[in-house]
Design a protein around this motif. Structure first.
Motif, PDB file in Angstrom:
ATOM      1  N   GLU A  53       3.046   7.905   2.714  1.00  0.00           N
ATOM      2  CA  GLU A  53       2.951   6.453   2.797  1.00  0.00           C
ATOM      3  C   GLU A  53       3.840   5.809   1.734  1.00  0.00           C
ATOM      4  OE1 GLU A  53      -0.409   2.873   2.552  1.00  0.00           O
ATOM      5  OE2 GLU A  53      -1.003   4.983   2.485  1.00  0.00           O
ATOM      6  N   PHE A 135       3.366  10.542  -1.920  1.00  0.00           N
ATOM      7  CA  PHE A 135       3.596   9.219  -1.358  1.00  0.00           C
ATOM      8  C   PHE A 135       4.717   8.551  -2.158  1.00  0.00           C
ATOM      9  CE2 PHE A 135       0.412   8.453  -4.620  1.00  0.00           C
ATOM     10  CZ  PHE A 135       0.802   7.255  -5.202  1.00  0.00           C
ATOM     11  N   ALA A 165       4.282  -0.897   4.750  1.00  0.00           N
ATOM     12  CA  ALA A 165       3.779   0.473   4.564  1.00  0.00           C
ATOM     13  C   ALA A 165       3.536   1.118   5.923  1.00  0.00           C
ATOM     14  CB  ALA A 165       2.474   0.464   3.763  1.00  0.00           C
ATOM     15  N   SER A 166       3.845   2.378   6.023  1.00  0.00           N
ATOM     16  CA  SER A 166       3.603   3.128   7.268  1.00  0.00           C
ATOM     17  C   SER A 166       2.565   4.197   7.008  1.00  0.00           C
ATOM     18  CB  SER A 166       4.907   3.775   7.754  1.00  0.00           C
ATOM     19  OG  SER A 166       5.442   4.563   6.731  1.00  0.00           O
ATOM     20  N   PRO A 167       1.260   3.842   7.164  1.00  0.00           N
ATOM     21  CA  PRO A 167       0.202   4.812   6.850  1.00  0.00           C
ATOM     22  C   PRO A 167       0.232   5.989   7.803  1.00  0.00           C
ATOM     23  CG  PRO A 167      -0.716   2.908   7.958  1.00  0.00           C
ATOM     24  CD  PRO A 167       0.740   2.583   7.689  1.00  0.00           C
ATOM     25  N   THR A 168       0.004   7.103   7.270  1.00  0.00           N
ATOM     26  CA  THR A 168      -0.126   8.328   8.072  1.00  0.00           C
ATOM     27  C   THR A 168      -1.385   9.045   7.661  1.00  0.00           C
ATOM     28  OG1 THR A 168       1.181   9.578   6.501  1.00  0.00           O
ATOM     29  CG2 THR A 168       2.379   8.591   8.328  1.00  0.00           C
TER      30      THR A 168
END
Length: 232
Positions: A53, A135, A165-168
């Motif tokens: 992230e 992260f 943000a690109s949460p994974t």
């Protein structure tokens, strides 16, 4: 005569085969039942910030959530958060609350780039597990100066877009695969043990039935015998 007949039946090979098969089946079943739960250890289920992230600025804390209640023993849990240069930005000791670990961070450290989170905990069953993930921290945008073209008309600057943000999902893939493989290994061993024990029991009791059937068809073996010469 009755005591000799009972002793002969108890000491027959078929009876010994049956007793051995039952003992072996019980031992293998106990081993499979005991070992299978022990292989299923706790694992990391989620984290914030998540793996891979991207966040703006150093967050106030890192939060790790596990699949089971963790050991609250002193020294059982350790979390370190380091920047790209290897400097730690962790602030104090981690806090454990049932299945959640919270590690405060030094938000004023000014760290940016790839941030590594290294953790080690002890499951409720006493088994230690560990892992790490990364992260990214992006530097906050610098403030834009405003200029005035004329005293009465101030110029405005366009807002700088902030990165999204690109949460994974965060998961310790290696520990999950190993635990899954361990559980299936013991399930297969338990099934093989049950099949082997069933085959041994079937052979043993089949032999006992055949011997009983032969004795019933042989009248000399089934009838009483005399030990005095006058009876012959």
């Amino acid at each position: 005569m009755l005591s000799r007949e009972v002793h002969r039946r108890r000491s027959s090979p078929a009876a010994r085969w049956a007793a051995t098969a039952i003992a072996g089946l019980l031992a293998l079943s106990s081993l499979a039942l005991v070992a299978t739960p022990a292989a299923a250890h706790d694992e990391l289920t989620s984290a914030s910030p998540a793996a891979d992230e991207s966040v703006e600025g150093v967050p106030a804390e890192v939060r790790l959530v596990f699949s089971g209640v963790l050991s609250p023993e002193a020294g059982a849990t350790a979390v370190d958060v380091v920047d790209g240069a290897g400097a730690s930005i962790a602030d104090g000791a981690p806090v454990v609350e049932e299945n959640t670990v919270t590690q405060a961070l030094d938000a004023a450290s000014g760290a940016s780039g790839a941030i590594r989170v290294l953790w080690r905990v002890v499951s409720g069953d006493g088994h230690p597990i560990s892992g790490e993930y990364t992260f990214t921290v992006s530097a906050p945008p610098s403030p834009t100066e405003t200029t005035t073209a004329e005293p009465t008309t101030p110029a405005t600057s366009e807002p700088t877009p902030t990165p999204t943000a690109s949460p994974t999902a965060a998961a310790d893939g290696d520990d999950a695969d190993s635990t899954f493989a361990d559980v299936w290994l013991w399930v297969v061993l338990g099934a093989l043990a049950a099949a082997l024990g069933g085959a041994l029991l079937y052979l043993a009791f089949s032999r006992v039935r055949r011997e009983n059937a032969l004795r019933e068809r042989d009248p000399q073996d089934a009838g009483p015998r005399s030990d005095h010469p006058a009876d012959h």
